[in-house]
Design a protein around this motif. Structure first.
Motif, PDB file in Angstrom:
ATOM      1  N   ILE A 164      16.320  -6.251   1.757  1.00  0.00           N
ATOM      2  CA  ILE A 164      17.191  -5.567   2.799  1.00  0.00           C
ATOM      3  C   ILE A 164      17.997  -4.278   2.054  1.00  0.00           C
ATOM      4  N   GLY A 165      18.874  -4.663   1.094  1.00  0.00           N
ATOM      5  CA  GLY A 165      19.663  -3.799   0.489  1.00  0.00           C
ATOM      6  C   GLY A 165      19.052  -2.477  -0.353  1.00  0.00           C
ATOM      7  N   THR A 166      17.795  -2.707  -0.864  1.00  0.00           N
ATOM      8  CA  THR A 166      17.096  -1.674  -1.599  1.00  0.00           C
ATOM      9  C   THR A 166      16.698  -0.473  -0.779  1.00  0.00           C
ATOM     10  N   PRO A 167      15.969  -1.122   0.252  1.00  0.00           N
ATOM     11  CA  PRO A 167      15.346   0.394   1.126  1.00  0.00           C
ATOM     12  C   PRO A 167      16.658   0.983   1.642  1.00  0.00           C
ATOM     13  N   LYS A 168      17.697   0.186   2.109  1.00  0.00           N
ATOM     14  CA  LYS A 168      18.904   1.105   2.590  1.00  0.00           C
ATOM     15  C   LYS A 168      19.451   1.904   1.607  1.00  0.00           C
ATOM     16  N   LEU A 169      19.635   1.593   0.574  1.00  0.00           N
ATOM     17  CA  LEU A 169      20.093   2.519  -0.686  1.00  0.00           C
ATOM     18  C   LEU A 169      19.415   3.541  -0.925  1.00  0.00           C
ATOM     19  N   LEU A 170      18.041   3.478  -0.973  1.00  0.00           N
ATOM     20  CA  LEU A 170      17.000   4.584  -1.114  1.00  0.00           C
ATOM     21  C   LEU A 170      17.117   5.578   0.104  1.00  0.00           C
ATOM     22  N   GLU A 171      17.282   5.061   1.320  1.00  0.00           N
ATOM     23  CA  GLU A 171      17.295   6.017   2.082  1.00  0.00           C
ATOM     24  C   GLU A 171      18.749   6.652   2.330  1.00  0.00           C
ATOM     25  N   LEU A 172      19.748   6.001   1.899  1.00  0.00           N
ATOM     26  CA  LEU A 172      20.877   6.585   1.903  1.00  0.00           C
ATOM     27  C   LEU A 172      21.227   7.986   0.961  1.00  0.00           C
ATOM     28  N   SER A 173      20.277   7.646  -0.034  1.00  0.00           N
ATOM     29  CA  SER A 173      20.126   8.523  -1.262  1.00  0.00           C
ATOM     30  C   SER A 173      19.035   9.469  -1.248  1.00  0.00           C
ATOM     31  N   GLY A 174      18.526   9.778   0.188  1.00  0.00           N
ATOM     32  CA  GLY A 174      17.548  10.773   0.414  1.00  0.00           C
ATOM     33  C   GLY A 174      16.031  10.310   0.005  1.00  0.00           C
ATOM     34  N   ILE A 175      15.777   9.177  -0.235  1.00  0.00           N
ATOM     35  CA  ILE A 175      14.450   8.708  -0.387  1.00  0.00           C
ATOM     36  C   ILE A 175      13.881   7.847   0.411  1.00  0.00           C
ATOM     37  N   GLY A 176      12.757   8.434   0.814  1.00  0.00           N
ATOM     38  CA  GLY A 176      12.313   7.471   1.944  1.00  0.00           C
ATOM     39  C   GLY A 176      11.531   8.273   3.269  1.00  0.00           C
ATOM     40  N   PRO A 177      11.136   7.635   4.136  1.00  0.00           N
ATOM     41  CA  PRO A 177      10.474   8.481   5.117  1.00  0.00           C
ATOM     42  C   PRO A 177      11.142   9.758   5.690  1.00  0.00           C
ATOM     43  N   PRO A 214       7.124   7.666   2.283  1.00  0.00           N
ATOM     44  CA  PRO A 214       6.955   6.928   3.643  1.00  0.00           C
ATOM     45  C   PRO A 214       6.936   5.559   3.730  1.00  0.00           C
ATOM     46  N   GLY A 215       6.743   4.775   2.500  1.00  0.00           N
ATOM     47  CA  GLY A 215       6.636   3.327   2.648  1.00  0.00           C
ATOM     48  C   GLY A 215       7.942   2.604   2.468  1.00  0.00           C
ATOM     49  N   VAL A 216       9.088   3.650   2.151  1.00  0.00           N
ATOM     50  CA  VAL A 216      10.318   2.654   2.082  1.00  0.00           C
ATOM     51  C   VAL A 216      10.752   2.121   3.238  1.00  0.00           C
ATOM     52  N   GLY A 217      10.983   0.811   3.280  1.00  0.00           N
ATOM     53  CA  GLY A 217      11.582   0.197   4.201  1.00  0.00           C
ATOM     54  C   GLY A 217      10.407  -0.418   5.436  1.00  0.00           C
ATOM     55  N   ALA A 247      -0.600   5.865  -0.668  1.00  0.00           N
ATOM     56  CA  ALA A 247       0.282   6.638  -0.201  1.00  0.00           C
ATOM     57  C   ALA A 247       1.438   5.917   0.283  1.00  0.00           C
ATOM     58  N   MET A 248       1.488   4.516   0.774  1.00  0.00           N
ATOM     59  CA  MET A 248       2.429   3.860   1.264  1.00  0.00           C
ATOM     60  C   MET A 248       3.138   3.025   0.083  1.00  0.00           C
ATOM     61  N   ALA A 249       2.974   3.002  -1.041  1.00  0.00           N
ATOM     62  CA  ALA A 249       3.529   2.240  -1.889  1.00  0.00           C
ATOM     63  C   ALA A 249       4.634   3.000  -2.612  1.00  0.00           C
ATOM     64  N   VAL A 250       5.719   2.265  -2.885  1.00  0.00           N
ATOM     65  CA  VAL A 250       7.093   2.773  -3.351  1.00  0.00           C
ATOM     66  C   VAL A 250       7.136   2.834  -4.767  1.00  0.00           C
ATOM     67  N   VAL A 251       6.807   1.644  -5.291  1.00  0.00           N
ATOM     68  CA  VAL A 251       6.800   1.638  -6.815  1.00  0.00           C
ATOM     69  C   VAL A 251       5.376   1.330  -7.475  1.00  0.00           C
ATOM     70  N   SER A 252       5.295   1.560  -8.691  1.00  0.00           N
ATOM     71  CA  SER A 252       3.983   1.485  -9.368  1.00  0.00           C
ATOM     72  C   SER A 252       3.838   0.148  -9.930  1.00  0.00           C
ATOM     73  N   PRO A 253       2.642  -0.421 -10.476  1.00  0.00           N
ATOM     74  CA  PRO A 253       2.650  -1.755 -10.900  1.00  0.00           C
ATOM     75  C   PRO A 253       3.655  -2.104 -11.966  1.00  0.00           C
ATOM     76  N   GLU A 254       4.201  -1.040 -12.731  1.00  0.00           N
ATOM     77  CA  GLU A 254       5.330  -1.228 -13.679  1.00  0.00           C
ATOM     78  C   GLU A 254       6.697  -1.040 -13.308  1.00  0.00           C
ATOM     79  N   LEU A 255       6.567  -0.835 -11.690  1.00  0.00           N
ATOM     80  CA  LEU A 255       7.810  -1.163 -11.001  1.00  0.00           C
ATOM     81  C   LEU A 255       8.942   0.263 -10.976  1.00  0.00           C
ATOM     82  N   ALA A 256       8.212   1.191 -11.331  1.00  0.00           N
ATOM     83  CA  ALA A 256       8.871   2.680 -11.448  1.00  0.00           C
ATOM     84  C   ALA A 256       8.591   3.309 -10.004  1.00  0.00           C
ATOM     85  N   VAL A 257       9.698   3.816  -9.453  1.00  0.00           N
ATOM     86  CA  VAL A 257       9.655   4.377  -8.170  1.00  0.00           C
ATOM     87  C   VAL A 257       8.959   5.689  -8.146  1.00  0.00           C
TER      88      VAL A 257
END
Length: 540
Positions: free
Chosen positions: A263-276, A292-295, A487-497
């Motif tokens: 819940i907290g992570t997609p909220k912070l990403l979107e507040l930072s301008g990262i997301g759909p 587009p996959g954030v949230g 296209a809808m993935a947010v992080v790589s398998p190494e967990l980098a955005v």
């Protein structure tokens, strides 16, 4: 007039946002390098509260604004328009300070499925060593369990004769008794292992943070509500946060790591301008990076809380109905750290199949010697069992997005429960399965009477609707910043955005699908792997 610029608190090699399960693991592992300066930020405060540490206190921690974000879902069509309370830890230790303490890894096939989705390094054989690394198991070390980790895993300190009877009743249905749910195939019936130490909750703060608080290169800030990630030239430069009415800033040289949960992570990403882009534009937030996959992809376990009145056995309802009973329970705990106050919310687990269509267990029982309308409300007075059943691998997918550009506003949580025909069929079959269990010869002496949903509810449509009336979350949201390479993935398998350097995520949001069981152990494992990925990138 422009808002004043936030005051800098300094520069750090790593900034970890969220001191829940994942954040505590990351703070421990990353600060092991004495040359790495680590900042750990937590919006909540200390977990030094009585009901955090007494296991039965989960009944009182949820809904306490000192410990819980106290989110709510939007009204859910699949729940007949009901909105659910959606607890999330806002305290050192995060959800590990308010959860049910159940240690459950899921099934080997869950992780093999992640690998088959294109996430190399996430199969069962890949993740098992990380589960073992963290674990301090009550048994001997073997190919599945470790005894030198920080996370205590113990047997429960009480048994209930009526729950032993339920376990024996499961055997009548062909469900074998098992002693260990964590060896890759959890089908069977047994008592859950728990994150406790001698009858006290063993949360992530105790396990991972306390042993390293003395490190001079680790700084822990509580009461720090992160407002946005700062970005420049395609990489994260730090974070801005509020604390005690002041706006502050921390700069990063290696990575910002988000560990704020599904819940907290997609909220912070979107507040930072990262997301759909559509979501961000709707709230007047400039799109810094379209993802587009954030949230999206929110998944959760919905538990259908069937309730059966019984006779001839003691349950927590009648044991604590009067002051004398309450005093006896308290005395047992004070003297021996055992008895009902030492119990996890669910003691007995059953993993089985709702129908022959499934190759492995697809439903999980949490059987409780108590009943109540909802967590935080009083127990019923008459003896009863709550026989909760949840669909381990729901097909329904929901979302979690900001509702405004204000960091102080709660996000809009839409799990979209029971939105697929397959999930409605599993819900109906789950209630039928619970009825079969309670109708076994072994349990006939307790004369069970179905109180919820009630024996007159019989057709598929009636049962699915009844599930919507009585079901609630079992607090396992995942998947809102999933790993992958599409296209809808947010992080790589190494967990980098994807598309943003120096920014990674290490919490339940990265799970592409939900594990077949309780999720806290899997979050610990994810954080362990993330720490290795992050350190490897810093050496590159």
């Amino acid at each position: 007039m422009d808002a004043p610029q936030p005051t800098s608190i300094g520069q750090f090699d790593y900034i970890v946002v969220g001191a829940g399960t994942a954040g505590c693991v990351l703070a421990n592992r990353l600060s092991a390098d004495p040359n790495a300066r680590v900042l750990l930020l937590e919006a909540g405060g200390s977990d030094n509260r009585l009901w955090v540490h007494i296991p039965v206190g989960y009944l009182y921690t949820m809904g306490d604004r000192r410990l819980d974000w106290c989110f709510k879902t939007e009204p859910e069509p699949g729940l007949n328009g009901r909105a659910l309370d959606y607890p999330r830890g806002k305290v050192l230790g995060g959800c590990s300070s308010i959860n049910g303490m159940i240690y459950m890894r899921g099934q080997a096939a869950d992780y093999d499925g992640w690998r088959q989705m294109g996430n190399a390094g996430w199969g069962w054989d890949d993740v098992l060593p990380y589960f073992i690394k963290s674990e301090h198991h009550y048994g001997a070390a073997d190919d599945y369990h470790g005894v030198s980790g920080e996370l205590r895993v113990e047997q429960q300190r009480l048994h209930w004769p009526v729950l032993d009877a339920v376990r024996e009743a499961a055997a009548e249905l062909g469900i074998p008794p098992v002693d260990d749910f964590n060896r890759g195939d959890n089908e069977g019936a047994g008592y859950f292992a728990v994150n406790q130490r001698r009858g006290l909750r063993w949360n992530a703060r105790k396990a991972f943070l306390d042993p390293v608080r003395h490190r001079r290169n680790l700084r822990i800030e509580t009461g720090a509500e992160v407002e946005r990630i700062t970005l420049a030239d395609g990489h994260a430069t730090g974070i801005e946060f509020g604390r005690a009415g002041r706006r502050l800033r921390a700069d990063v040289t290696r990575e910002v790591v988000l560990a704020s949960g599904a819940i907290g992570t997609p909220k912070l990403l979107e507040l930072s301008g990262i997301g759909p882009g559509e979501v961000l534009s709707q709230h007047g937030i400039a799109v810094k990076h379209e993802l587009p996959g954030v949230g999206e992809n929110l998944q959760d376990h919905l538990q259908i809380r069937t309730v059966f009145g019984i006779t001839g056995a003691r349950t927590l309802n009648d044991m604590t109905a009067g002051w004398s009973g309450k005093l006896r329970v308290a005395a047992e705990y004070a003297l021996r750290r055992s008895g009902p106050m030492a119990m996890a919310p669910s003691q007995l687990g059953i993993f089985t199949r709702s129908s022959s269509a499934y190759a492995s267990a697809n439903i999980e029982y949490h059987v409780q010697p108590l009943s109540l309308e909802a967590f935080g409300q009083p127990l019923h007075r008459e003896p009863a069992l709550t026989v909760s059943v949840c669909n381990l691998r729901p097909e329904s997918r929901g979302s979690c997005h900001i509702g405004s550009a204000s960091p102080g506003d709660a996000p809009q949580i839409r799990p979209n429960y029971l939105s697929t025909e397959a999930d409605r069929i599993v819900a109906a079959d789950s209630i039928r399965h619970a009825r079969k269990l309670m109708a076994t010869r072994r349990l006939s002496g307790y004369r069970p009477i179905e109180l919820k949903p009630g024996p007159t509810v019989t057709s598929d449509d009636q049962l699915a609707r009844a599930a919507g009336d009585i079901a609630t979350t079992i607090f396992h949201p995942v998947g809102t910043a999933r790993m992958g390479q599409d296209a809808m993935a947010v992080v790589s398998p190494e967990l980098a955005v994807h598309g943003i350097r120096r920014l990674s995520i290490a919490d339940a949001s990265v799970m592409p699908t939900i594990p077949s069981g309780n999720t806290n152990a899997a979050v610990t494992m994810i954080a362990e792997k993330a720490a290795d990925f992050i350190r490897a990138r810093s050496r590159a």
